[in-house]
Design a protein around this motif. Structure first.
Motif, PDB file in Angstrom:
ATOM      1  N   ALA A  69      11.145   5.307   2.091  1.00 54.80           N
ATOM      2  CA  ALA A  69      12.344   4.700   1.512  1.00 54.80           C
ATOM      3  C   ALA A  69      13.388   5.728   1.094  1.00 54.80           C
ATOM      4  O   ALA A  69      14.590   5.450   1.141  1.00 54.80           O
ATOM      5  CB  ALA A  69      11.948   3.831   0.317  1.00 54.80           C
ATOM      6  N   ASP A  70      12.968   6.932   0.684  1.00 54.39           N
ATOM      7  CA  ASP A  70      13.933   7.909   0.174  1.00 54.39           C
ATOM      8  C   ASP A  70      14.437   8.874   1.249  1.00 54.39           C
ATOM      9  O   ASP A  70      15.141   9.832   0.937  1.00 54.39           O
ATOM     10  CB  ASP A  70      13.344   8.689  -1.009  1.00 54.39           C
ATOM     11  CG  ASP A  70      12.083   9.467  -0.644  1.00 54.39           C
ATOM     12  OD1 ASP A  70      11.590   9.306   0.497  1.00 54.39           O
ATOM     13  OD2 ASP A  70      11.587  10.219  -1.508  1.00 54.39           O
ATOM     14  N   PRO A 105       7.508  -0.260   9.415  1.00 53.11           N
ATOM     15  CA  PRO A 105       7.990  -0.678   8.090  1.00 53.11           C
ATOM     16  C   PRO A 105       7.469   0.180   6.938  1.00 53.11           C
ATOM     17  O   PRO A 105       7.079  -0.326   5.885  1.00 53.11           O
ATOM     18  CB  PRO A 105       7.474  -2.120   7.995  1.00 53.11           C
ATOM     19  CG  PRO A 105       6.201  -2.109   8.782  1.00 53.11           C
ATOM     20  CD  PRO A 105       6.452  -1.155   9.931  1.00 53.11           C
ATOM     21  N   THR A 106       7.470   1.496   7.107  1.00 51.92           N
ATOM     22  CA  THR A 106       6.944   2.397   6.084  1.00 51.92           C
ATOM     23  C   THR A 106       7.915   2.612   4.930  1.00 51.92           C
ATOM     24  O   THR A 106       7.618   3.366   4.006  1.00 51.92           O
ATOM     25  CB  THR A 106       6.589   3.754   6.723  1.00 51.92           C
ATOM     26  OG1 THR A 106       7.663   4.171   7.587  1.00 51.92           O
ATOM     27  CG2 THR A 106       5.323   3.630   7.559  1.00 51.92           C
ATOM     28  N   HIS A 107       9.063   1.934   4.962  1.00 52.89           N
ATOM     29  CA  HIS A 107      10.049   2.032   3.885  1.00 52.89           C
ATOM     30  C   HIS A 107       9.852   0.967   2.818  1.00 52.89           C
ATOM     31  O   HIS A 107      10.509   1.002   1.776  1.00 52.89           O
ATOM     32  CB  HIS A 107      11.454   1.865   4.479  1.00 52.89           C
ATOM     33  CG  HIS A 107      11.705   0.480   5.027  1.00 52.89           C
ATOM     34  ND1 HIS A 107      10.896  -0.097   5.993  1.00 52.89           N
ATOM     35  CD2 HIS A 107      12.665  -0.453   4.733  1.00 52.89           C
ATOM     36  CE1 HIS A 107      11.349  -1.306   6.268  1.00 52.89           C
ATOM     37  NE2 HIS A 107      12.406  -1.546   5.520  1.00 52.89           N
ATOM     38  N   LEU A 108       8.957   0.019   3.055  1.00 54.50           N
ATOM     39  CA  LEU A 108       8.823  -1.134   2.169  1.00 54.50           C
ATOM     40  C   LEU A 108       8.225  -0.751   0.813  1.00 54.50           C
ATOM     41  O   LEU A 108       7.397   0.159   0.727  1.00 54.50           O
ATOM     42  CB  LEU A 108       7.936  -2.199   2.817  1.00 54.50           C
ATOM     43  CG  LEU A 108       8.470  -2.887   4.073  1.00 54.50           C
ATOM     44  CD1 LEU A 108       7.426  -3.838   4.631  1.00 54.50           C
ATOM     45  CD2 LEU A 108       9.764  -3.625   3.762  1.00 54.50           C
ATOM     46  N   PRO A 109       8.616  -1.442  -0.263  1.00 51.34           N
ATOM     47  CA  PRO A 109       7.974  -1.233  -1.562  1.00 51.34           C
ATOM     48  C   PRO A 109       6.473  -1.482  -1.461  1.00 51.34           C
ATOM     49  O   PRO A 109       6.044  -2.508  -0.921  1.00 51.34           O
ATOM     50  CB  PRO A 109       8.650  -2.275  -2.462  1.00 51.34           C
ATOM     51  CG  PRO A 109       9.974  -2.555  -1.802  1.00 51.34           C
ATOM     52  CD  PRO A 109       9.716  -2.440  -0.326  1.00 51.34           C
ATOM     53  N   THR A 124       3.948   7.181   0.148  1.00 49.03           N
ATOM     54  CA  THR A 124       4.776   8.252   0.689  1.00 49.03           C
ATOM     55  C   THR A 124       3.907   9.113   1.604  1.00 49.03           C
ATOM     56  O   THR A 124       2.681   8.979   1.638  1.00 49.03           O
ATOM     57  CB  THR A 124       5.338   9.129  -0.428  1.00 49.03           C
ATOM     58  OG1 THR A 124       4.251   9.795  -1.089  1.00 49.03           O
ATOM     59  CG2 THR A 124       6.119   8.301  -1.447  1.00 49.03           C
ATOM     60  N   ARG A 125       4.539  10.026   2.329  1.00 50.81           N
ATOM     61  CA  ARG A 125       3.774  10.904   3.207  1.00 50.81           C
ATOM     62  C   ARG A 125       2.761  11.730   2.422  1.00 50.81           C
ATOM     63  O   ARG A 125       1.613  11.892   2.852  1.00 50.81           O
ATOM     64  CB  ARG A 125       4.731  11.811   4.008  1.00 50.81           C
ATOM     65  CG  ARG A 125       5.524  11.070   5.080  1.00 50.81           C
ATOM     66  CD  ARG A 125       6.442  12.005   5.844  1.00 50.81           C
ATOM     67  NE  ARG A 125       7.535  12.491   5.020  1.00 50.81           N
ATOM     68  CZ  ARG A 125       8.726  11.901   4.910  1.00 50.81           C
ATOM     69  NH1 ARG A 125       8.959  10.760   5.554  1.00 50.81           N
ATOM     70  NH2 ARG A 125       9.673  12.426   4.179  1.00 50.81           N
ATOM     71  N   GLU A 126       3.165  12.258   1.279  1.00 50.65           N
ATOM     72  CA  GLU A 126       2.235  13.045   0.460  1.00 50.65           C
ATOM     73  C   GLU A 126       1.064  12.187  -0.005  1.00 50.65           C
ATOM     74  O   GLU A 126      -0.090  12.644  -0.011  1.00 50.65           O
ATOM     75  CB  GLU A 126       2.954  13.650  -0.740  1.00 50.65           C
ATOM     76  CG  GLU A 126       3.772  14.878  -0.415  1.00 50.65           C
ATOM     77  CD  GLU A 126       4.154  15.664  -1.657  1.00 50.65           C
ATOM     78  OE1 GLU A 126       3.701  15.290  -2.755  1.00 50.65           O
ATOM     79  OE2 GLU A 126       4.904  16.653  -1.526  1.00 50.65           O
ATOM     80  N   GLU A 127       1.346  10.956  -0.391  1.00 48.00           N
ATOM     81  CA  GLU A 127       0.280  10.064  -0.849  1.00 48.00           C
ATOM     82  C   GLU A 127      -0.678   9.734   0.289  1.00 48.00           C
ATOM     83  O   GLU A 127      -1.890   9.596   0.066  1.00 48.00           O
ATOM     84  CB  GLU A 127       0.884   8.790  -1.440  1.00 48.00           C
ATOM     85  CG  GLU A 127       1.569   9.027  -2.778  1.00 48.00           C
ATOM     86  CD  GLU A 127       2.379   7.828  -3.242  1.00 48.00           C
ATOM     87  OE1 GLU A 127       2.691   7.754  -4.451  1.00 48.00           O
ATOM     88  OE2 GLU A 127       2.723   6.947  -2.404  1.00 48.00           O
ATOM     89  N   VAL A 128      -0.160   9.601   1.504  1.00 49.50           N
ATOM     90  CA  VAL A 128      -1.032   9.357   2.654  1.00 49.50           C
ATOM     91  C   VAL A 128      -1.990  10.530   2.843  1.00 49.50           C
ATOM     92  O   VAL A 128      -3.190  10.343   3.062  1.00 49.50           O
ATOM     93  CB  VAL A 128      -0.208   9.124   3.937  1.00 49.50           C
ATOM     94  CG1 VAL A 128      -1.124   9.109   5.162  1.00 49.50           C
ATOM     95  CG2 VAL A 128       0.562   7.816   3.858  1.00 49.50           C
ATOM     96  N   VAL A 129      -1.464  11.750   2.764  1.00 49.58           N
ATOM     97  CA  VAL A 129      -2.311  12.937   2.929  1.00 49.58           C
ATOM     98  C   VAL A 129      -3.387  12.973   1.850  1.00 49.58           C
ATOM     99  O   VAL A 129      -4.572  13.215   2.139  1.00 49.58           O
ATOM    100  CB  VAL A 129      -1.462  14.224   2.890  1.00 49.58           C
ATOM    101  CG1 VAL A 129      -2.358  15.463   2.962  1.00 49.58           C
ATOM    102  CG2 VAL A 129      -0.460  14.242   4.039  1.00 49.58           C
ATOM    103  N   GLU A 130      -3.005  12.723   0.627  1.00 49.08           N
ATOM    104  CA  GLU A 130      -3.967  12.739  -0.471  1.00 49.08           C
ATOM    105  C   GLU A 130      -5.045  11.671  -0.278  1.00 49.08           C
ATOM    106  O   GLU A 130      -6.239  11.913  -0.500  1.00 49.08           O
ATOM    107  CB  GLU A 130      -3.239  12.559  -1.798  1.00 49.08           C
ATOM    108  CG  GLU A 130      -2.360  13.746  -2.168  1.00 49.08           C
ATOM    109  CD  GLU A 130      -1.482  13.485  -3.378  1.00 49.08           C
ATOM    110  OE1 GLU A 130      -1.452  12.315  -3.850  1.00 49.08           O
ATOM    111  OE2 GLU A 130      -0.816  14.422  -3.845  1.00 49.08           O
TER     112      GLU A 130
END
Length: 386
Positions: A273-274, A286-290, A294-300
């Motif tokens: 989204a950002d 649709p990876t912008h949806l509430p 985030t990419r970092e959260e996916v990695v974690e």
């Protein structure tokens, strides 16, 4: 649950009449399939000639919907034009799905492989159609998810990749897909060569990015099966519970290699989204949806599920590689469009995407010279996936 799906009508979302350049002899295909389908692999009435439609998504192999009495099937074939050696190998893709499908229930069941190009002009294979909505640029029409449901969908989709990476490679019989040590080096060299070969006058050279990737390669991690085209628009959702995936499609690029590169390749398409408006213009999922990570959260999350540890500097390399690889794919398609090997107008702006992706890669490279928060220094990975 507030999720809604539109069950009315007979059209399959994403399908359209076949483009003139992509037509084939449906009667010849139907006659061949009736004689060669694996017994018991489908309930479709193969004595008929199916109605054929084409799926508009995808930029590599072509995908068609075969509407038979009694059920739908899917046909995959290469596009017309010149292909690099080893690309668009229908036999390889068919074999991967057939053998891996014995271990992962979300791999579509195969029906038949035709390696005789005289039947429809190219080799092709047919598989069962998995019924359910597919998230593309946006959620399918009629499907509404709240933030919590979107978060559940996001976690469940990443779990598909986790489950693939922990499959017993030896048991699948697909270990010979790998070429041993040096996977990272081969990927860097191969994708760099492809970019140089596909480059057109109106995009950047990417030489700085390619040189940095070559000079900063991480050590090869233990190899697993990798999908190599992991995106939401390759995921089929359960019509009754659209937070739950039931299928993963498009195994064309699957191989044996570094699982972190597989994750990075998928995140190369992950526009959140950002991200700026220019990147948003090229969003394909649709990876912008509430509720989306985030990419970092996916990695974690991935590291926690698999027990993987990765430093920030290592992840910066993987991230740049994933973005560069998407740029190469976009450039290859853009070159095909400019040379009139395809008339699909959605490809006419891909050159702009290539320029934006190069700039993004260079921005990450510059940041590696500055102090930045560590992803891996949190030492995630305390709850490996069973």
């Amino acid at each position: 649950m507030n999720a809604r799906t539109n069950k009315g009508g007979t059209d399959v979302a994403g399908s359209r009449p076949v483009r003139d350049e992509d037509t084939f002899d449906a009667a010849a295909m139907a006659a061949w399939l009736a004689e060669n389908a694996t017994p018991g692999s489908t309930k479709a009435e193969l004595s008929a000639v199916p109605d054929v439609r084409q799926f508009s998504g995808g930029v590599s192999n072509l995908t068609y919907l075969l509407r038979y009495p009694g059920g739908d099937l899917i046909l995959r074939r290469p596009p017309k034009g010149t292909h690099r050696k080893g690309a668009h190998d229908m036999g390889r893709e068919y074999r991967i799905q057939t053998q891996l499908g014995q271990f992962l229930p979300y791999v579509p069941r195969t029906v038949a492989l035709c390696e005789d190009p005289t039947v429809i002009g190219t080799p092709f294979y047919v598989m069962q159609r998995l019924v359910g909505p597919i998230p593309r640029k946006d959620l399918p029409r009629g499907l509404v998810l709240d933030r919590e449901q979107t978060a559940a969908l996001c976690h469940n989709v990443i779990d598909l990749l986790v489950h693939l990476h922990v499959v017993d490679l030896a048991a699948t019989g697909l270990g010979d897909l790998g070429k041993g040590d040096g996977y990272v080096r081969r990927q860097v060299e191969g994708w760099s060569e492809r970019y140089r070969r596909a480059r057109t006058w109106n995009v950047g050279s990417c030489e700085r990015v390619m040189r940095w990737l070559a000079d900063n390669q991480p050590v090869d991690r233990p190899h697993t099966l990798v999908h190599n085209d992991f995106r939401f628009d390759n995921v089929v959702l359960d019509p009754e519970d659209p937070t739950r995936p039931v299928g993963l499609l498009d195994w064309e690029l699957a191989t044996v290699g570094d699982p972190m590169m597989d994750l990075a390749n998928g995140l190369g398409y992950w526009i959140q989204a950002d991200d700026g408006r220019h990147m948003q213009a090229f969003r394909r999922q649709p990876t912008h949806l509430p509720g989306m990570m985030t990419r970092e959260e996916v990695v974690e999350y991935y590291c926690a599920r698999t027990g993987t540890r990765v430093t920030n500097r290592e992840w910066a390399w993987y991230q740049v590689f994933g973005l560069f690889r998407v740029a190469v794919i976009a450039q290859q398609v853009y070159q095909r469009y400019l040379s009139k090997q395809t008339t699909n107008k959605q490809f006419r702006f891909f050159g702009i995407a290539v320029v934006l992706l190069e700039l993004r890669c260079r921005s990450i490279i510059r940041a590696t010279g500055r102090t930045a928060p560590e992803i891996a220094d949190a030492q995630v990975g305390k709850q490996p996936c069973p």
